[in-house]
Design an enzyme around this catalytic site. Structure first.
Site, PDB file in Angstrom:
ATOM      1  N   HIS A  12       0.824  -1.349  -0.081  1.00  0.00           N
ATOM      2  CA  HIS A  12       0.074   0.252   0.051  1.00  0.00           C
ATOM      3  C   HIS A  12       0.763   1.442  -0.021  1.00  0.00           C
ATOM      4  O   HIS A  12       0.500   2.161  -0.819  1.00  0.00           O
ATOM      5  CB  HIS A  12      -0.846  -0.009   1.185  1.00  0.00           C
ATOM      6  N   ARG A  18      -9.969   1.992  -6.063  1.00  0.00           N
ATOM      7  CA  ARG A  18      -9.827   0.776  -5.023  1.00  0.00           C
ATOM      8  C   ARG A  18     -10.614   1.372  -4.141  1.00  0.00           C
ATOM      9  O   ARG A  18     -10.670   2.149  -3.318  1.00  0.00           O
ATOM     10  CB  ARG A  18      -8.304   0.944  -4.529  1.00  0.00           C
ATOM     11  N   ARG A  40     -13.769  -0.987  -8.547  1.00  0.00           N
ATOM     12  CA  ARG A  40     -13.644  -2.426  -8.264  1.00  0.00           C
ATOM     13  C   ARG A  40     -14.548  -2.672  -6.732  1.00  0.00           C
ATOM     14  O   ARG A  40     -14.400  -1.771  -5.853  1.00  0.00           O
ATOM     15  CB  ARG A  40     -12.358  -2.503  -7.822  1.00  0.00           C
ATOM     16  N   GLU A  59      -6.275 -12.212 -11.594  1.00  0.00           N
ATOM     17  CA  GLU A  59      -5.042 -11.953 -10.384  1.00  0.00           C
ATOM     18  C   GLU A  59      -4.786 -13.240 -10.298  1.00  0.00           C
ATOM     19  O   GLU A  59      -3.885 -13.473  -9.145  1.00  0.00           O
ATOM     20  CB  GLU A  59      -5.801 -11.299  -9.399  1.00  0.00           C
ATOM     21  N   ASN A  64      -0.037  -7.138  -9.355  1.00  0.00           N
ATOM     22  CA  ASN A  64       0.426  -7.442  -8.207  1.00  0.00           C
ATOM     23  C   ASN A  64       0.246  -8.618  -7.712  1.00  0.00           C
ATOM     24  O   ASN A  64       1.015  -9.586  -7.057  1.00  0.00           O
ATOM     25  CB  ASN A  64      -0.001  -6.202  -7.223  1.00  0.00           C
ATOM     26  N   ASP A  65      -1.200  -9.077  -7.730  1.00  0.00           N
ATOM     27  CA  ASP A  65      -1.549 -10.192  -6.919  1.00  0.00           C
ATOM     28  C   ASP A  65      -1.256 -11.366  -7.866  1.00  0.00           C
ATOM     29  O   ASP A  65      -0.790 -12.468  -7.644  1.00  0.00           O
ATOM     30  CB  ASP A  65      -3.103 -10.521  -6.797  1.00  0.00           C
ATOM     31  N   ARG A 102       3.736 -10.810  -1.640  1.00  0.00           N
ATOM     32  CA  ARG A 102       3.838  -9.359  -2.055  1.00  0.00           C
ATOM     33  C   ARG A 102       4.214  -8.517  -1.027  1.00  0.00           C
ATOM     34  O   ARG A 102       4.869  -7.422  -1.081  1.00  0.00           O
ATOM     35  CB  ARG A 102       2.935  -9.006  -2.903  1.00  0.00           C
ATOM     36  N   CYS A 158      -3.844  -3.141 -14.566  1.00  0.00           N
ATOM     37  CA  CYS A 158      -4.130  -1.928 -13.672  1.00  0.00           C
ATOM     38  C   CYS A 158      -3.091  -2.352 -12.587  1.00  0.00           C
ATOM     39  O   CYS A 158      -2.918  -1.437 -11.399  1.00  0.00           O
ATOM     40  CB  CYS A 158      -5.547  -1.841 -13.126  1.00  0.00           C
TER      41      CYS A 158
HETATM   42  C1  PEP Z   1      -3.135  -5.968  -8.245  1.00  0.00           C
HETATM   43  O1  PEP Z   1      -3.349  -7.117  -7.485  1.00  0.00           O
HETATM   44  O2  PEP Z   1      -2.491  -5.939  -9.339  1.00  0.00           O
HETATM   45  C2  PEP Z   1      -4.246  -4.973  -8.147  1.00  0.00           C
HETATM   46  C3  PEP Z   1      -4.272  -3.897  -8.918  1.00  0.00           C
HETATM   47  O3  PEP Z   1      -4.913  -4.905  -6.798  1.00  0.00           O
HETATM   48  P1  PEP Z   1      -4.333  -4.616  -5.528  1.00  0.00           P
HETATM   49  O4  PEP Z   1      -3.072  -4.113  -5.890  1.00  0.00           O
HETATM   50  O5  PEP Z   1      -5.354  -3.434  -4.904  1.00  0.00           O
HETATM   51  O6  PEP Z   1      -4.463  -6.071  -4.787  1.00  0.00           O
HETATM   52 MG    MG Z   2      -5.058  -7.310  -6.219  1.00  0.00          MG
END
Ligand code: PEP
Ligand code: MG
Length: 850
Positions: free
Chosen positions: A470, A577, A614, A707, A730-731, A741, A778
């Site tokens: 975050h 988000r 989302r 994801e 990211n996920d 992560r 994203c």
């Molecule tokens: C991701 O997982 O890439 C994503 C955009 O969602 P978040 O980072 O909010 O989990």
């Molecule tokens: Mg995610």
């Protein structure tokens, strides 16, 4: 009297224990055990005399005997880690009752030995002691015993009760104060040495610490004095050989003692510094390493963000309202702590379970609650009163200069902050940040961003997190550099220290030279000029040299960010988000509250720009206080994202209704996080359809995030039904590489440009395009300049990045050619790892931003 084995294990005679204090029976007589289990039970009915603050040793009293159970050798140095005492001094226990559990793996790898001496320390009460072997032929060594069942020792008590006390007449001799140097203090081994020395004299010898005293002939008595490094003790003897006794004991204590005042108390050190002794950071090694989390370089002064510094409103006119607010926040904190303990228990993390259980106790401590109530009665707000109360008590504990109590003070501040956050929520606090601050913290929550004056912050630096955590998202949203997962020594830097934060290299340099500063200023000026040029043409579309258009949209979390999207040329929002709206609150936002925010965001974007909202993505590692969740062994693989929403139909439906209401105002689409099965998708889509019909709202695009590997591999199946995809790299990366992560130790390896992730992206794009669906990215990868040619080459239609990155990304796309990007992507898919992909891109697109 018989003593049962307190541990299951193999019996070892004391003289084979590789420690002179035990082998020479200075601490007492008995046996040792090589543990085969991790539980210590009571060897007989007894009273607990003392549990060492490090949890590794405890003493019991039974029929006049004092019994010491000392798990492992040199285990006092573990400072409690690996041990979880189940009893406290004064408890009455029955034979076989659980006294202590310990983590044998941890101790075996962090201490000298697991050998556990079990001793009678007051041998003056003993006539004979022998191994409780069932047959005389069976030698003590190698016998295997079961805890609470087999006899370990047979003890014949001396007749006539306790030895007459030593004569207390005669000369009284008192030593000068002696500072104990050893950080671990008078634990079992040194206590045994002192006791052995004291027993050589006929005089009564006592150790004094403050107003407490101990019989120097008794190991247990000395241990219960809880002498730690930095404490001062005095030796007092009375009897015919008092002078010699004092001199001998002083000599024993001085082995390692320093003059009073010379020893630094551990209590004064901050908790984080105490936890892991770290080498001091010198001028020469003033470079601390972490991972790049948000690009750019900043010069500024360290601002250590500790939540106790927040500025709170002080006065309130309604004490009963404040009282209720405080009670509710404390109750919510209890709930959070219970959920945390349940989760940690399933992870077999007994240490942290114990910590949070202790936090719960602190929430009931009248030393904190009473002053808080008094402050409220005197007109303070709940937040102000609460902070005064817990900080005041923490300071009093620190003044006592005991390591044990210092730890408790740290716990108190921690749990105090938990309540404070619940109490004041995300808007109730602000930090007094000086200008040009580099904010340093263990971690940053979304509420921290709200409470910081963003115009004064130059960068973020946290010891937790990674490029996708975050704090990284936050910093990129603000367009300022950030480094995550940095060396924890950063927390020791004094406030105001001048530093250079390099968000590209992932480093923090303290006390830069004038030449270094000048070079950085030059770099900053040149990137500012570049940014101005990019901004001037930001409204133009991003079309490659060979005519291929890529949509460039933004990731946002609130209305402020939405307002900036049109200014930077954002063609919409690819990811709102919504969880920021739900976190750091005591209750869920209502449908009306949500609708107001979504509508405001839709209005800020105008009717032409798409707004992809989302659905709430929490759960697992991000619990909500008002959503009690079952404990999970692997939260990232648990009830996260859409799974949580489908299990909480009220929360899901109210959010869907709020989104549908906003769809009347703008070009809104809805997207579900963490989809892995077709059944989840269909269930979620059905909720939208049901609510839409009920509200008579117009149809809107409904899509999913890719994801999970499952979603990527089944993309062609999903694309038959879903309107669009947005790839959450990211996920997707953490699940594909099986690398958390948020784990700072894995951060350097969690690279979304890994070919395994790229192959899944390729598959998702193919699946989407086969059914004429659009697909965006994203995750943080979309804003990584080295990834842009690869993603464009893989055929991604849209890139969604943090607001400040939009103009530069558009400029980068305009300089590319689709044909070249396709060739790059082809090679990248065949690379061995992320590093190879990066090298490839650097070679083929040398003019791209570095
Ligand atoms: C991701 O997982 O890439 C994503 C955009 O969602 P978040 O980072 O909010 O989990
Ligand atoms: Mg995610």
């Amino acid at each position: 009297m018989t003593l049962l084995a307190p541990l299951s294990g193999i019996v070892v005679p004391l003289d084979q224990v590789p420690d002179p204090a035990f082998a020479q029976r200075l601490a007492g007589d008995g046996l040792a055990l090589e543990p085969l289990d991790q539980r210590v039970v009571a060897p007989c009915d007894a009273r607990v005399l003392h549990v060492h603050r490090a949890g590794h040793a405890l003493t019991l009293s039974a029929s006049g005997l004092e019994i010491l159970i000392h798990v492992g050798l040199d285990t006092v140095n573990l400072n409690g880690k690996g041990f979880d005492p189940q009893v406290k001094a004064g408890d009455e226990v029955r034979a076989g009752d659980l006294l202590l559990t310990f983590d044998a793996d941890y101790i075996a790898t962090h201490a000298r030995s697991l050998l556990t001496p079990v001793l009678v320390t007051n041998m003056e009460r003993v006539l004979a002691i022998q191994s409780g072997a069932p047959a005389p032929s069976q030698r003590a060594r190698g016998r295997r015993v079961t805890a609470g069942r087999d006899v370990l020792l047979d003890v014949r008590l001396a007749a006539g009760g306790p030895e007459p006390s030593t004569p207390s007449q005669g000369e009284r001799v008192e030593s000068a104060p002696i500072a104990i140097a050893s950080g671990t203090g008078l634990h079992a081994r040194p206590a045994a040495t002192v006791a052995a020395a004291a027993r050589r004299f006929t005089s009564e010898v006592r150790l004094l610490k403050g107003d407490r005293e101990a019989n120097a002939r008794s190991v247990v008595s000395i241990m219960t004095l809880e002498v730690i490094g930095g404490d001062t003790v005095t030796v007092v003897a009375r009897g015919s050989d008092a002078g010699a006794a004092v001199a001998a004991i002083v000599q024993v204590l001085r082995a390692g003692a320093v003059p009073p005042g010379g020893a630094k108390s551990a209590a004064a050190a901050p908790a984080a510094a105490r936890a892991a002794p770290r080498p001091p950071m010198t001028q020469a090694s003033g470079l601390l390493k972490g991972v790049p989390a948000s690009p750019g370089v900043a010069i500024g002064r360290v601002f250590q963000l500790r939540h106790d510094d927040e500025v709170l409103q002080e006065r309130s006119a309604d004490p009963s309202h404040e009282r209720r607010a405080l009670d509710a926040a404390i109750a919510a904190a209890h709930l959070q702590l219970e959920a945390l303990q349940a989760r940690l228990a399933t992870e077999a993390d007994a240490d942290r379970v114990a910590i949070f259980a202790a936090h719960q106790e602190l929430l009931e401590d009248p030393e904190v609650l009473d002053p808080a109530a008094e402050h409220i009665q005197a007109g303070a707000t709940a937040g102000y009163a609460w902070r005064q109360a817990y900080m005041g008590q923490a300071e009093r504990l620190l003044e006592l200069r005991s390591e044990l109590l210092a730890g408790r003070a740290a716990d108190l501040r921690d749990v105090g902050r938990r309540v404070l956050h619940l109490l004041v929520g995300r808007d109730g606090v602000s930090h007094d940040v000086p200008a040009d601050s580099i904010v340093v913290a263990e971690d940053l929550a979304p509420s921290d961003a709200a409470s910081l004056d963003r115009t004064l912050v130059r960068g973020f630096c946290t010891t937790m997190g990674s490029a996708t955590s975050h704090v990284a998202i936050l910093a990129r949203g603000l367009g300022i550099p950030a480094v995550a997962g940095i060396d924890p020594r950063v927390l020791d830097l004094p406030a105001g220290t001048r530093v250079v934060l390099d968000g590209d290299a992932g480093t923090l340099q303290r006390d830069p030279s004038a030449a270094e500063e000048a070079e950085i200023v030059r770099r900053q000026e040149s990137s500012a000029r570049r940014r101005t040029a990019e901004l001037a043409v930001a409204a133009e579309p991003a079309v490659t040299r060979d005519g291929h258009r890529v949509e460039i949209v933004a990731n946002i979390g609130d209305v402020d960010e939405a307002r900036r999207v049109p200014e930077v040329g954002g063609e919409g929002v690819g990811l709102l988000r919504t969880e920021f709206l739900f976190m750091e609150r005591r209750t869920a936002p209502t449908e009306d509250e949500q609708a107001a925010v979504y509508e405001a965001i839709a209005r800020a974007l105008g009717p032409e720009r798409i707004l992809v909202i989302r659905a709430l993505d929490v759960g697992g590692d991000k619990p909500l206080p008002y959503l009690p969740m079952a404990a999970e062994a692997n939260p990232f693989l648990g009830e996260r994202g859409i799974r949580l929403l489908l299990n909480r139909p009220e929360i899901f439906a109210s959010q869907v209704r709020a989104i549908l209401r906003a769809s009347r105002v703008g070009k809104v689409a809805i997207m579900f996080p963490m989809i892995s099965t077709i059944a989840e998708w269909r269930a979620a889509r059905d909720v939208v359809e049901r609510e839409r019909l009920a509200l008579e709202a117009p149809a809107l695009p409904v899509g999913i995030m890719i994801e999970t590997a499952s979603a990527a591999l089944l993309a062609d199946r999903f694309a038959r039904e879903a309107d669009f995809f947005s790839i959450g790299t990211n996920d997707l990366t953490q699940y594909t590489l099986a690398m958390d992560r948020t784990n700072p130790r894995l951060a350097p390896q969690v690279d979304a440009l890994h070919p395994s992730v790229l192959r899944l992206i390729e598959r998702a794009v193919a699946g989407a395009h086969a059914h004429r669906r659009w697909v965006g990215v994203c995750g943080a990868l979309a804003g990584d300049p080295q990834a842009v040619p690869v993603l464009v080459g893989l055929g991604v239609d849209e890139l969604s990045v943090s607001v400040p990155l939009v103009p530069a990304l558009k400029a980068q796309v305009r300089a590319l050619s689709l044909a070249e990007c396709r060739a790059t992507a082809e090679l990248a898919l065949d690379a061995a790892d992320g590093a190879e992909v990066r090298a490839l891109v650097a070679g083929r697109h040398p003019d791209g931003p570095s």
